[in-house]
Enzyme design. Structure first.
Site, PDB file in Angstrom:
ATOM      1  N   TRP A   1      42.683  40.720  26.466  1.00 44.69           N
ATOM      2  CA  TRP A   1      42.912  42.180  26.440  1.00 44.69           C
ATOM      3  C   TRP A   1      42.984  42.731  27.866  1.00 44.69           C
ATOM      4  O   TRP A   1      42.423  42.149  28.794  1.00 44.69           O
ATOM      5  CB  TRP A   1      41.826  42.901  25.633  1.00 44.69           C
ATOM      6  CG  TRP A   1      40.421  42.770  26.166  1.00 44.69           C
ATOM      7  CD1 TRP A   1      39.487  41.840  25.801  1.00 44.69           C
ATOM      8  CD2 TRP A   1      39.779  43.604  27.159  1.00 44.69           C
ATOM      9  NE1 TRP A   1      38.320  42.020  26.504  1.00 44.69           N
ATOM     10  CE2 TRP A   1      38.473  43.101  27.340  1.00 44.69           C
ATOM     11  CE3 TRP A   1      40.167  44.703  27.908  1.00 44.69           C
ATOM     12  CZ2 TRP A   1      37.552  43.673  28.241  1.00 44.69           C
ATOM     13  CZ3 TRP A   1      39.265  45.270  28.814  1.00 44.69           C
ATOM     14  CH2 TRP A   1      37.971  44.750  28.959  1.00 44.69           C
TER      15      TRP A   1
ATOM     16  N   GLU B   1      29.578  47.052  37.378  1.00 48.19           N
ATOM     17  CA  GLU B   1      30.807  46.242  37.234  1.00 48.19           C
ATOM     18  C   GLU B   1      31.730  46.437  38.437  1.00 48.19           C
ATOM     19  O   GLU B   1      32.368  45.495  38.901  1.00 48.19           O
ATOM     20  CB  GLU B   1      31.570  46.634  35.964  1.00 48.19           C
ATOM     21  CG  GLU B   1      30.841  46.350  34.653  1.00 48.19           C
ATOM     22  CD  GLU B   1      30.854  44.882  34.269  1.00 48.19           C
ATOM     23  OE1 GLU B   1      31.533  44.089  34.939  1.00 48.19           O
ATOM     24  OE2 GLU B   1      30.156  44.534  33.291  1.00 48.19           O
TER      25      GLU B   1
ATOM     26  N   GLU C   1      36.310  39.567  34.876  1.00 47.22           N
ATOM     27  CA  GLU C   1      35.309  40.615  35.118  1.00 47.22           C
ATOM     28  C   GLU C   1      35.943  41.907  35.643  1.00 47.22           C
ATOM     29  O   GLU C   1      35.485  43.000  35.334  1.00 47.22           O
ATOM     30  CB  GLU C   1      34.265  40.126  36.128  1.00 47.22           C
ATOM     31  CG  GLU C   1      33.239  39.164  35.557  1.00 47.22           C
ATOM     32  CD  GLU C   1      32.241  39.845  34.633  1.00 47.22           C
ATOM     33  OE1 GLU C   1      32.061  41.067  34.726  1.00 47.22           O
ATOM     34  OE2 GLU C   1      31.650  39.146  33.790  1.00 47.22           O
TER      35      GLU C   1
ATOM     36  N   HIS D   1      36.500  44.897  33.458  1.00 47.87           N
ATOM     37  CA  HIS D   1      35.388  45.688  32.904  1.00 47.87           C
ATOM     38  C   HIS D   1      35.221  47.030  33.613  1.00 47.87           C
ATOM     39  O   HIS D   1      35.194  48.083  32.985  1.00 47.87           O
ATOM     40  CB  HIS D   1      34.075  44.891  32.970  1.00 47.87           C
ATOM     41  CG  HIS D   1      34.132  43.606  32.205  1.00 47.87           C
ATOM     42  ND1 HIS D   1      33.169  42.638  32.292  1.00 47.87           N
ATOM     43  CD2 HIS D   1      35.051  43.131  31.333  1.00 47.87           C
ATOM     44  CE1 HIS D   1      33.492  41.620  31.510  1.00 47.87           C
ATOM     45  NE2 HIS D   1      34.632  41.899  30.917  1.00 47.87           N
TER      46      HIS D   1
ATOM     47  N   GLU E   1      24.584  37.436  32.781  1.00 51.97           N
ATOM     48  CA  GLU E   1      25.674  37.655  31.823  1.00 51.97           C
ATOM     49  C   GLU E   1      25.086  38.010  30.453  1.00 51.97           C
ATOM     50  O   GLU E   1      25.658  38.819  29.725  1.00 51.97           O
ATOM     51  CB  GLU E   1      26.560  36.409  31.715  1.00 51.97           C
ATOM     52  CG  GLU E   1      27.296  36.044  32.983  1.00 51.97           C
ATOM     53  CD  GLU E   1      28.540  36.891  33.258  1.00 51.97           C
ATOM     54  OE1 GLU E   1      28.718  37.953  32.634  1.00 51.97           O
ATOM     55  OE2 GLU E   1      29.330  36.483  34.118  1.00 51.97           O
TER      56      GLU E   1
ATOM     57  N   THR F   1      24.005  41.698  30.664  1.00 53.90           N
ATOM     58  CA  THR F   1      25.125  42.655  30.590  1.00 53.90           C
ATOM     59  C   THR F   1      25.709  42.665  29.182  1.00 53.90           C
ATOM     60  O   THR F   1      26.164  43.706  28.713  1.00 53.90           O
ATOM     61  CB  THR F   1      26.248  42.350  31.610  1.00 53.90           C
ATOM     62  OG1 THR F   1      26.545  40.970  31.563  1.00 53.90           O
ATOM     63  CG2 THR F   1      25.853  42.731  33.005  1.00 53.90           C
TER      64      THR F   1
ATOM     65  N   ASP G   1      33.243  39.546  26.244  1.00 55.24           N
ATOM     66  CA  ASP G   1      33.522  38.761  27.462  1.00 55.24           C
ATOM     67  C   ASP G   1      32.216  38.258  28.079  1.00 55.24           C
ATOM     68  O   ASP G   1      32.102  37.104  28.484  1.00 55.24           O
ATOM     69  CB  ASP G   1      34.191  39.634  28.542  1.00 55.24           C
ATOM     70  CG  ASP G   1      35.685  39.829  28.308  1.00 55.24           C
ATOM     71  OD1 ASP G   1      36.222  39.303  27.321  1.00 55.24           O
ATOM     72  OD2 ASP G   1      36.314  40.523  29.146  1.00 55.24           O
ATOM     73  N   GLU G   2      31.257  39.160  28.183  1.00 61.43           N
ATOM     74  CA  GLU G   2      29.982  38.796  28.815  1.00 61.43           C
ATOM     75  C   GLU G   2      29.311  37.655  28.042  1.00 61.43           C
ATOM     76  O   GLU G   2      28.734  36.750  28.643  1.00 61.43           O
ATOM     77  CB  GLU G   2      29.019  39.993  28.896  1.00 61.43           C
ATOM     78  CG  GLU G   2      29.577  41.266  29.514  1.00 61.43           C
ATOM     79  CD  GLU G   2      29.860  41.196  31.014  1.00 61.43           C
ATOM     80  OE1 GLU G   2      29.919  40.095  31.567  1.00 61.43           O
ATOM     81  OE2 GLU G   2      30.039  42.286  31.608  1.00 61.43           O
TER      82      GLU G   2
ATOM     83  N   HIS H   1      31.000  34.478  28.961  1.00 58.72           N
ATOM     84  CA  HIS H   1      30.602  34.057  30.308  1.00 58.72           C
ATOM     85  C   HIS H   1      29.176  33.492  30.297  1.00 58.72           C
ATOM     86  O   HIS H   1      28.889  32.496  30.957  1.00 58.72           O
ATOM     87  CB  HIS H   1      30.683  35.233  31.291  1.00 58.72           C
ATOM     88  CG  HIS H   1      32.078  35.749  31.492  1.00 58.72           C
ATOM     89  ND1 HIS H   1      32.354  36.943  32.105  1.00 58.72           N
ATOM     90  CD2 HIS H   1      33.290  35.217  31.159  1.00 58.72           C
ATOM     91  CE1 HIS H   1      33.676  37.134  32.137  1.00 58.72           C
ATOM     92  NE2 HIS H   1      34.253  36.103  31.564  1.00 58.72           N
TER      93      HIS H   1
END
Ligand SMILES: [Fe+2]
Ligand SMILES: [Fe+2]
Length: 316
Positions: A23, A66, A102, A105, A155, A158, A187-188, A191
């Site tokens: 995305w 971020e 990242e 974000h 990670e 977050t 995503d976090e 990660h």
């Protein structure tokens, strides 16, 4: 680092998403060229006005955290065993690809905050620039083992934080913001999985040193990457406590979460069952296993101040 470096290509495939498929911020932001834009904008601004103060400043602080990404990338690039000039796929490729993910974000959140009309953007930008300028002290030195403990923890933290802001936004009917936070949180989580996997791999190869690095990081306590945060007129780090109190009050990130992450890492890495340790590492293992209950006793005694601080990021 050297042994694992051969596997970085696999890590990239397994834990990161190809650019064409992942995305992008504009997928979740209203299109200014569309007729719908003014209605979307109104919806965004109405919900933002109604957001509780603590939650709102937490969202801004998360965005600033971020946005300090240049610090995190340059710090990771400085870790021992990183070769930025290497032509083949290696750790530097990981850091670049991770940074690319990242970077979306802060991009998404800052555009949302700009549109929402409740943020003094200049003040928010001043805090961001200060934060990059002030840097941080994570206590990891340039050691990859310590860095991977830190990133595993961070990670996960977050992920929790973005996920909670998303849930609270959803409960208030703010589905646009909820969606943004949810995609960032996902995503976090990916990660976190990657960094936890790296540590698990090192535990197989070099268990004693890996456990000692874990112990050392937990003794120093994991500081959050934005711990030097300030707003204009303040000294470095002066704002951090207020931001962290706001996050605690709205239950987006709490002392209990710190303990839960710690427990999660102990389980994930099966620390209790790691074998083949030297004497020093066995002691570290013992320390680590007892740590959650020790921290629990301390956390149970701490209360968060009710006092609400004025953040100059928020328009009055
Ligand atoms: Fe992020
Ligand atoms: Fe992250």
């Amino acid at each position: 680092m050297g042994i694992l470096e051969k596997e970085v290509g696999t890590f990239l495939d397994k834990f990161l998403t190809p650019i064409e498929k992942i995305w992008q911020p504009s997928d979740y932001l209203p299109d200014p060229s569309s007729d719908q834009f003014k209605y979307d904008l109104e919806e965004i601004q109405t919900f933002a006005r109604e957001m509780p103060y603590d939650l709102f400043v937490t969202l801004i602080g998360d965005c600033i955290t971020e946005e300090a990404l240049p610090s995190y990338e340059s710090w990771l690039m400085g870790v021992d065993g990183m070769d930025q000039e290497k032509k083949e796929i290696g750790w530097a490729s990981w850091v670049r690809a991770w940074t690319g993910e990242e970077n979306r974000h802060g991009d998404l959140l800052s555009k949302y905050l700009y549109l929402c009309g409740r943020v003094n953007m200049r003040e928010m930008e001043v805090t961001t620039q200060y934060l990059i300028n002030d840097g941080f002290d994570l206590g990891t030195s340039m050691d990859p083992y310590r860095n991977f403990v830190y990133t595993s923890f961070q990670e996960t933290a977050t992920n929790i934080s973005h996920r909670r802001v998303g849930t609270l936004a959803k409960q208030s009917g703010n589905t646009k913001l909820a969606k943004m936070c949810a995609v960032i949180a996902a995503d976090e989580a990916r990660h976190a999985k990657a960094y936890k996997h790296f540590v698990a791999k090192i535990l197989e190869i070099d268990p004693s040193e890996m456990i000692l690095a874990f112990e050392d990081m937990m003794r120093k306590k994991i500081v959050m990457p934005a711990h030097m945060m300030r707003q204009s007129g303040q000294k470095a780090g002066e704002l951090w406590g207020h931001f962290s109190d706001a996050a605690q009050r709205c239950m987006v990130y709490t002392g209990q979460d710190y303990i839960n992450i710690m427990k999660d890492l102990l389980d994930e890495w099966k620390i209790e069952h790691v074998k083949g340790l030297n004497e020093k590492a066995e002691k570290a293992q013992e320390y680590l296993m007892k740590l959650p209950s020790r921290l629990q006793k301390i956390t149970d005694r701490i209360s968060t101040p009710d006092l609400q601080f004025h953040f100059n990021w928020v328009k009055s």
